[in-house]
Design a protein around this motif. Structure first.
Motif, PDB file in Angstrom:
ATOM      1  N   SER A 165      -6.673 -36.371  -1.813  1.00  0.00           N
ATOM      2  CA  SER A 165      -7.030 -36.276  -2.911  1.00  0.00           C
ATOM      3  C   SER A 165      -8.395 -36.448  -2.648  1.00  0.00           C
ATOM      4  O   SER A 165      -9.342 -36.456  -2.416  1.00  0.00           O
ATOM      5  N   LEU A 166      -8.226 -37.891  -1.797  1.00  0.00           N
ATOM      6  CA  LEU A 166      -9.638 -39.090  -1.580  1.00  0.00           C
ATOM      7  C   LEU A 166     -10.066 -38.662  -0.618  1.00  0.00           C
ATOM      8  O   LEU A 166     -11.017 -39.280   0.001  1.00  0.00           O
ATOM      9  N   HIS A 167      -9.409 -38.115   0.458  1.00  0.00           N
ATOM     10  CA  HIS A 167      -9.542 -37.406   2.074  1.00  0.00           C
ATOM     11  C   HIS A 167     -10.565 -37.048   2.492  1.00  0.00           C
ATOM     12  O   HIS A 167     -11.064 -35.779   1.210  1.00  0.00           O
ATOM     13  N   PRO A 168     -11.851 -36.929   3.541  1.00  0.00           N
ATOM     14  CA  PRO A 168     -13.288 -36.413   3.079  1.00  0.00           C
ATOM     15  C   PRO A 168     -13.399 -34.635   2.822  1.00  0.00           C
ATOM     16  O   PRO A 168     -13.769 -34.394   2.386  1.00  0.00           O
ATOM     17  N   LYS A 169     -12.138 -34.521   3.717  1.00  0.00           N
ATOM     18  CA  LYS A 169     -11.918 -32.329   4.076  1.00  0.00           C
ATOM     19  C   LYS A 169     -11.213 -32.271   2.332  1.00  0.00           C
ATOM     20  O   LYS A 169     -11.966 -31.186   2.040  1.00  0.00           O
ATOM     21  N   VAL A 170     -10.659 -33.246   2.017  1.00  0.00           N
ATOM     22  CA  VAL A 170      -9.858 -32.321   0.032  1.00  0.00           C
ATOM     23  C   VAL A 170     -11.235 -32.946  -0.655  1.00  0.00           C
ATOM     24  O   VAL A 170     -11.779 -32.190  -1.626  1.00  0.00           O
ATOM     25  N   ASN A 171     -10.956 -33.777  -0.937  1.00  0.00           N
ATOM     26  CA  ASN A 171     -12.447 -34.355  -1.885  1.00  0.00           C
ATOM     27  C   ASN A 171     -11.881 -34.176  -3.426  1.00  0.00           C
ATOM     28  O   ASN A 171     -12.839 -33.447  -4.008  1.00  0.00           O
ATOM     29  N   ALA A 172     -11.003 -34.449  -3.880  1.00  0.00           N
ATOM     30  CA  ALA A 172     -10.924 -34.128  -4.332  1.00  0.00           C
ATOM     31  C   ALA A 172     -10.654 -34.203  -6.050  1.00  0.00           C
ATOM     32  O   ALA A 172     -10.897 -33.936  -7.400  1.00  0.00           O
TER      33      ALA A 172
END
Length: 70
Positions: free
Chosen positions: A32-39
């Motif tokens: 969820s903290l990955h830049p592409k997901v950004n949740a």
């Protein structure tokens, strides 16, 4: 949870459930903290609470039938 629900090293099922829960929480937070997901933190936080509740209820049910705690 390790302290309360694994009084002996023979509680392999409890150790597995707790370890698997920790792994899933770490995976959800990382994804969820990955830049592409950004949740953000809210979604994995709520799902993490639910997963910990499921783990706790499963371990609590199993523990009191087979192990004596305190």
């Amino acid at each position: 949870m390790y302290i309360w629900y694994t009084p002996q090293l023979t509680c392999k099922r409890n150790i597995f459930f707790i370890t698997w829960t920790l792994f899933l929480l770490q995976l959800m937070t990382s994804v969820s903290l990955h830049p592409k997901v950004n949740a953000g933190f809210l979604t994995p936080g709520i799902m993490g609470l639910y997963i910990v509740f499921l783990c706790w209820s499963a371990i609590r049910r199993y523990t009191f039938h087979f192990f004596s705690i305190g």
